[in-house]
Structure formats: C-alpha cells, structure tokens
Write an enzyme that holds these catalytic residues in place. Structure first.
Site, PDB file in Angstrom:
ATOM      1  N   SER A   1       4.395  -1.052   9.054  1.00 24.36           N
ATOM      2  CA  SER A   1       4.622  -2.493   9.242  1.00 24.36           C
ATOM      3  C   SER A   1       5.112  -3.141   7.934  1.00 24.36           C
ATOM      4  O   SER A   1       5.885  -4.099   7.970  1.00 24.36           O
ATOM      5  CB  SER A   1       3.373  -3.189   9.776  1.00 24.36           C
TER       6      SER A   1
ATOM      7  N   ARG B   1      -0.973   9.626   0.143  1.00 22.36           N
ATOM      8  CA  ARG B   1      -1.044  10.830  -0.675  1.00 22.36           C
ATOM      9  C   ARG B   1      -1.458  10.440  -2.089  1.00 22.36           C
ATOM     10  O   ARG B   1      -0.985   9.429  -2.618  1.00 22.36           O
ATOM     11  CB  ARG B   1       0.340  11.501  -0.777  1.00 22.36           C
TER      12      ARG B   1
ATOM     13  N   SER C   1      -2.997  -6.658  -3.182  1.00 21.64           N
ATOM     14  CA  SER C   1      -2.388  -6.599  -4.518  1.00 21.64           C
ATOM     15  C   SER C   1      -1.183  -5.669  -4.491  1.00 21.64           C
ATOM     16  O   SER C   1      -1.190  -4.651  -3.788  1.00 21.64           O
ATOM     17  CB  SER C   1      -3.377  -6.028  -5.544  1.00 21.64           C
TER      18      SER C   1
ATOM     19  N   HIS D   1      -1.760  -2.528  -2.032  1.00 23.74           N
ATOM     20  CA  HIS D   1      -3.138  -2.084  -1.764  1.00 23.74           C
ATOM     21  C   HIS D   1      -3.925  -3.246  -1.146  1.00 23.74           C
ATOM     22  O   HIS D   1      -3.898  -4.367  -1.672  1.00 23.74           O
ATOM     23  CB  HIS D   1      -3.791  -1.631  -3.073  1.00 23.74           C
TER      24      HIS D   1
ATOM     25  N   LEU E   1      -0.880  11.101  -5.803  1.00 21.45           N
ATOM     26  CA  LEU E   1       0.306  11.640  -6.480  1.00 21.45           C
ATOM     27  C   LEU E   1      -0.073  12.302  -7.803  1.00 21.45           C
ATOM     28  O   LEU E   1      -0.993  11.850  -8.484  1.00 21.45           O
ATOM     29  CB  LEU E   1       1.300  10.501  -6.716  1.00 21.45           C
TER      30      LEU E   1
ATOM     31  N   LEU F   1      -5.976   6.051  -9.719  1.00 22.56           N
ATOM     32  CA  LEU F   1      -5.869   5.625  -8.317  1.00 22.56           C
ATOM     33  C   LEU F   1      -5.991   4.093  -8.180  1.00 22.56           C
ATOM     34  O   LEU F   1      -7.023   3.520  -8.541  1.00 22.56           O
ATOM     35  CB  LEU F   1      -6.944   6.325  -7.469  1.00 22.56           C
ATOM     36  N   ASP F   2      -4.938   3.475  -7.663  1.00 22.51           N
ATOM     37  CA  ASP F   2      -4.883   2.026  -7.452  1.00 22.51           C
ATOM     38  C   ASP F   2      -5.217   1.249  -8.738  1.00 22.51           C
ATOM     39  O   ASP F   2      -5.729   0.134  -8.675  1.00 22.51           O
ATOM     40  CB  ASP F   2      -5.824   1.594  -6.309  1.00 22.51           C
TER      41      ASP F   2
ATOM     42  N   ASN G   1       3.105   0.073  -5.525  1.00 23.45           N
ATOM     43  CA  ASN G   1       2.275   0.291  -4.341  1.00 23.45           C
ATOM     44  C   ASN G   1       1.685  -1.039  -3.891  1.00 23.45           C
ATOM     45  O   ASN G   1       1.514  -1.961  -4.693  1.00 23.45           O
ATOM     46  CB  ASN G   1       1.136   1.258  -4.697  1.00 23.45           C
TER      47      ASN G   1
ATOM     48  N   GLU H   1       0.313  -9.207   3.330  1.00 20.34           N
ATOM     49  CA  GLU H   1       1.078  -8.078   2.780  1.00 20.34           C
ATOM     50  C   GLU H   1       2.553  -8.228   3.149  1.00 20.34           C
ATOM     51  O   GLU H   1       3.441  -7.986   2.337  1.00 20.34           O
ATOM     52  CB  GLU H   1       0.556  -6.744   3.345  1.00 20.34           C
TER      53      GLU H   1
HETATM   54  C1  GRF Z   1      -1.433  -1.335   4.350  1.00 18.13           C
HETATM   55  O1  GRF Z   1      -2.641  -1.982   4.548  1.00 18.13           O
HETATM   56  C2  GRF Z   1      -1.193  -1.085   2.888  1.00 18.13           C
HETATM   57  O2  GRF Z   1      -1.724  -2.080   2.074  1.00 18.13           O
HETATM   58  C3  GRF Z   1      -1.940   0.204   2.663  1.00 18.13           C
HETATM   59  O3  GRF Z   1      -1.709   0.957   3.820  1.00 18.13           O
HETATM   60  C4  GRF Z   1      -1.444   0.088   4.923  1.00 18.13           C
HETATM   61  C5  GRF Z   1      -0.119   0.495   5.479  1.00 18.13           C
HETATM   62  O4  GRF Z   1       0.210  -0.214   6.632  1.00 18.13           O
HETATM   63  N1  GRF Z   1      -1.483   0.841   1.446  1.00 18.13           N
HETATM   64  P1  GRF Z   1       1.667  -0.050   7.268  1.00 18.13           P
HETATM   65  O5  GRF Z   1       1.893   1.443   7.490  1.00 18.13           O
HETATM   66  O6  GRF Z   1       2.652  -0.639   6.326  1.00 18.13           O
HETATM   67  O7  GRF Z   1       1.576  -0.785   8.583  1.00 18.13           O
END
Ligand code: GRF
Length: 223
Positions: free
Chosen positions: A17, A96, A141, A114, A98, A149-150, A112, A179
């Site tokens: 999404s 994954r 974020s 998160h 990395l 990680l993150d 990324n 997001e």
């Molecule tokens: C999202 O919540 C993103 O923040 C996290 O994984 C989810 C991915 O959702 N890293 P989508 O596949 O973009 O719908």
C-alpha cells in the site's frame, strides 16, 4: 535543477500500500519529481507486484529462500538494484534484515518507513506495544537505513492520537493513512535535492532537523 530523472527502486514483501501511495502521488501531482524504475520483491505472491504491474512498472522477484545465506541474497539484490542505477532505494514493507555490506553499498541512498515514533518500538508488533505501554501518541517515522535495526537517522515523522477505543487494528489503520501521506512527500524531498545527511544529522533545506526529524502535520486521508 537536475537534468536526469531521479529514479527510485522500491523493495517490498507484501501488500504494497505504501508503494501504491508513491504511484498515486505521481498520478495526482504532476509536480512530483521521482520516477519508480522498478519494484523488487523477495516474495513471489506479494500483492504489491500486481500494483506495480498495473502501473507499468518493471518488477522482479528475488526469492530469499533460494539463497543459502543472507549474504548471498543481499549480493544478488545489490547486483539487480545496481542495474537500474537508482538515486534512492525505498524500503516499503520489505521484511528482511539487511547485511552490513548491503547497507554500506547504498549508504545515504537507502530509506525505510517504520510504523512507530522512533526511537520507540523498533522491530515488529509496534501498534500493540504502544497500546500496552499506555501511550497517548503513536505514529510513523521515515529514516535512513543503517545496520542498526530501525535505528538510522530519522528524516520525518507523523503522529496520531491513541484513543481509549483503539485496538492494534484500528491503530494500524490510522498510522497507515499517515504513512501514505508521509512517504511520497519524503521521497519527493529527496528528488528535489532537499534532504541530505551530514555528520549523522539530517538536513532539510539546509537546516539541521531535530533528532526525531521533521514533524509532518496534515490531515490524513486514505488512499
Ligand atoms: C507498513 O506499516 C510499513 O510501515 C512497514 O510495513 C508495512 C508495509 O505495508 N514497514 P504495505 O506493504 O506498504 O501495505
């Protein structure tokens, strides 16, 4: 002004999404400055691959189960990504961990999204953890990826209020709506040359951002 297009490769594992929000932004806002050169998934059945194909974006699957080590998989991924010479690699639900070589190879070109207000709740299950902690605020974020990680420098965040009625599902929906606004905006900042990292500090429009990044405030609308 850049002469060549600012291209991104998007890495996904699932629904996609966030990828869709990047595609939609291109369609709805002609001023959007990035091009999506390719979408790469480590899972053959990732729904995001269908979204990419529907938008005529080249796709590729690199199945991690066909690689005996994390290093092998990441080496293959590096090789394939490099063929597109992207300006930015955008992780969008890429599930994954990395390797350091991967992260170093794409240093300062790897971001990324998160679903938490980092540095709170790196890792998984962020919505339930925010609820369990009794937090009043939660959010999303966008950060540079490092081998922590993150844990890389935070570029921007958007907050949502947690209401007493929220459960992990309703909270994840609220966060996801944010997001979908935040990620295309940040990728577009990169495309416009507005973001850079200097001495581990994120700069936007030549101003140093606070440690939790730019505070993004816009009423969420769903896509
Ligand atoms: C999202 O919540 C993103 O923040 C996290 O994984 C989810 C991915 O959702 N890293 P989508 O596949 O973009 O719908």
């Amino acid at each position: 002004m850049r002469n060549s297009p600012f291209t991104v490769v998007v890495l996904i594992s699932g629904n996609g999404s966030n990828l869709q929000s990047l595609i939609n932004r291109k369609i709805s806002d002609k001023g959007t400055s990035y091009e999506i050169a390719a979408v790469i998934s480590n899972k053959l059945n990732a729904h995001g691959l269908k979204r990419a194909k529907a938008a005529n974006i080249p796709t590729l699957v690199i199945d991690h189960t066909r690689h005996s080590t994390r290093e092998d998989f990441d080496a293959e991924l590096i090789k394939e990504i490099d063929l597109f010479s992207p300006s930015l690699i955008v992780l969008a639900g890429f599930m994954r961990i990395l390797t350091t070589s991967f992260v170093n190879h794409f240093k300062e070109r790897l971001i990324n999204i998160h679903p938490s207000l980092l540095p709170l709740y790196p890792g998984t299950n962020t919505h339930q953890r925010a609820l369990d902690a009794g937090d009043r605020q939660h959010g999303v974020s966008v950060h540079y990826v490092t081998d922590q990680l993150d844990g890389g420098p935070i570029i921007a965040h958007a907050s949502v209020c947690i209401s007493p009625q929220d459960d992990a599902k309703s909270l994840s929906e609220k966060v996801l709506a944010n997001e979908h606004l935040l990620y295309p905006e940040v990728v577009n900042w990169f495309a416009q040359g507005r973001v850079r990292l200097e001495k581990h500090r994120v700069h936007l429009d030549n101003k140093i951002l606070p440690p939790n990044g730019f505070t993004f405030e816009r009423a969420p609308k769903s896509i």
